[in-house]
Every structure is written in structure tokens, then in C-alpha cells.
Design a protein around this motif. Sequence first.
Motif: not given
Length: 447
Positions: A117, A328, A76
Motif C-alpha cells: 500500500t 494497490a 490498498g
Amino acid sequence: MVPKQYLAVVSPLLLLSLAAFSSGFLLKESKEPKQAWGYVPVRSNASMFWWLYYADNPAKNFTELPLILWLQGGPGASGCGYGNFEEIGPLDADLKPRRTTWLQAASVLFIDNPVGTGYSYANDSSAYATDLCMVTSDMMVVLRKFFSSRTEFQKIPFYIFSESYGGKMAAAIALELHKAVQAETIKCRFLGVALGDSWISPLDSVLSWGPYLYSTSYLDDKGLKEVTGAAKKILNAMNNKEYKLATLLWSKAEDIIEENTNGVNFYNILTPETSSLISVTSELTPFLKLFQRHVQYQNKDKLSDLMNGPIRKKLKIIPDRVKWGGQAQDVFTHMAEDFMKHAIDIVDDLLEANVNVTVYNGQLDLIVSTIGQEAWVRKLKWPKLKQFSDQKWQALYACSKTEETAAFVKSYDNLAFYWILKAGHMVPADQGDMALKMVRMVTRQDH
């Protein structure tokens, strides 16, 4: 779907200035290196963002230098953000030139991986990756698109460098890429993978925490007993294949460490500013605690402001609904079942396939301590492991002008191990000169 104009957007040589950003970030006038960036739809409901910097060496053309793919951890954490502006890119988070940028030695490709991400995004919750296999499959789509559309890189030596959980992903991606190159479904000169402070064997890392902290005077006998007890619970869960429970117990073990060490920094034990966020409240779920300790700190306010402000304006292609780092937490939690699974067998497969594998680790890292890395390396079934182990390590110096030992290295055949002194988890951020020297050694530019 992603608009076609997102797939390959190339910037010319740009001149950054205060006027271009108009947000209070100051940059000395300097010409940026040649760049390209874009999106690749990896599935119908998910797209991944990539950002390429061409090598910037006054003595060599980019075609004379290798290409490096950088993979950040987390999962992430954003390579296009953190790896780029905090570690190895041409500019730091203040938009000032970085003296130790890796562009001196290679072109660098950052990819926000896995889906969700950084600037990469998922259109719905079913699009997030849940295991290493899914992460690898998505990356193959990106690399196939990249090398087919940017043919100038097909014959340039290509390496994957990684950090933390990125190392676990890098190992799997490297093996699949090797197979794709052999099958001629991806055209590139893939020559090796470097695993930096990597989460290859989470259990070996966890079991090393107590001994490492005890040897550095962060634990007394009582503290060592508590941390060791917590680690054994994780071991039992792993032996029972209760992977999600092992992840929850991992969080509890970190709580015990923080209580016994007065909040030691998991990423550099000698750095007083804690990256582990000891202010995390007990009401949070274990997964959210883990996210805050190991991912959210890489989305710190200054970097987040930069990525969601000036950089977003520069790139011009980020969809309005996408906030850098906004997904994330979802990336992290969807990979919960995968956290504690090891990838030692994948490294064995890479060595057996004659792929060059480099392991490097920072001396001051706790979360992925060097003794934990050494422990999983000893578990390799590679037939040449004994010859590797019998080698005497060599002292390295960051430059010819110093006599201070900066690292040690040991290598045999296609396996190398670098012990980087005075560095924590983020080796390039802590020891930029030595990290750059290592890059040149791994890519056969400096011996």
C-alpha cells in the motif's frame, strides 16, 4: 533488504517553498510541524513505510497530547497519502494548511498498510497479505520497532483511529496490541480504538443497502426488490462459507445499485461527483471493478502526482522501483477471500478485555451505512450491551458558537457510538470540525 538509512529518517523543522518542490504546487510559506519517517522490514521480502507528525499545538508540548495511529481502508488505500493530504494531516492536497488538522489535538502516525500500500512495498507476489492475521502480524513488527526506537512515545496515551476496511484491520491490530502490552513485548500506553465507517460486518452493510436507498428515495419498489435479491444471494454464499463467491456477488450487487440509482455515490449519497466510477466497463473482472470503485479513486491523479513528485523528493528514501500506489491492486486482490468475513467477535474480545472501543459513522455513507453499523453492534455478546442500548443519545455541536446539531453520541462503560450528521464515508473530509471535536472527546480532552 531495506538499507539501514531507511529505518528511521528524521526531518528537522522544514520550510516548504515553491523552490523546494519545483513542480507547480503552491504553498504559503509556513513552518511544517516536526516530523519523522522511515521504513521497517516486516519480512524478508516486504517493507512498510511510516510517517509521523508531532502534535502542533501552540499551548501544549507534544508530550502533553496523545499519539494517534491512522489506518486507511481499501485494503490498498494509503494513509500517508489520502488520510494525510485529503483528511487529517497538516496540509491539504494543494499543500495549503488544513484548518481542522488533527495535529491540534494529537501527534499522528500514518502507516501505509498492508504491505504494498502507498509507499510500502512487496518484493514478490508471495509477500502480499492474504488475511487479517497476516496484516496484524506485520503491523506488530512495525509498532514494536516504532515504540522501541522512539521511546518518547512510550508513556503518551496511544489510540488507533481508522476508516472503512481500516476499521476491520484496526480491531484485530488493537486486540493483538493489547495482548502485547499486557505481555510487555511492546511498551506503550494503549488506551483505545476508534472504528470509523468500518467494514466490521460486511454482510450487515450489504443487507442495509436496499432499505437505506429506499428510505432516501434512491430506489422504488422494483429497485428495492432487485437490490434485496442481490443481497440475499450474498447472504446465502456467506452462510455456505463461500467467501470468494460472496465477494464476487458483492460486486454484482453494486452494479445493480448503480443501474437503479443512476450512479449514486457509494461514499456520500448527496455528492454528485461519483466516487464509484460508474464509467467502469462491463468487460472488467469483478475484482478489478471493486478495486476501481473502492481504492483507485483514492489514488486520483492530483494526489498521485503529488505523492510521486514533490513528496517523494522530500522524503528522499523511497526506492526507485517503488511507485506510490503502484501495488494497490495486488494488495486488494490478494485479500479477496477476507473481504466479506466479519470481525464482530474481535470487537467483543476488545470490550471483554476492557479496551475502549468507539464506533463512528457518517449519516450519508452508503457503502458502510449507519443502520448497518447499528445492526452489527446489536449482535455483540458483550454483557453490558443492554445498558449501552438503553442510554439516551446526546446531541453534539461542532463548536460553542453554533446551535446546529452536528452529531449524536451514546456511550456506556468502554463502548461509544457517534452518529456524524452531514458526513459520508470520509467523516474528517466532510465534517472536519466535528471530527476534530470527536477526537478530543475520545482522547478525553473534551467532554
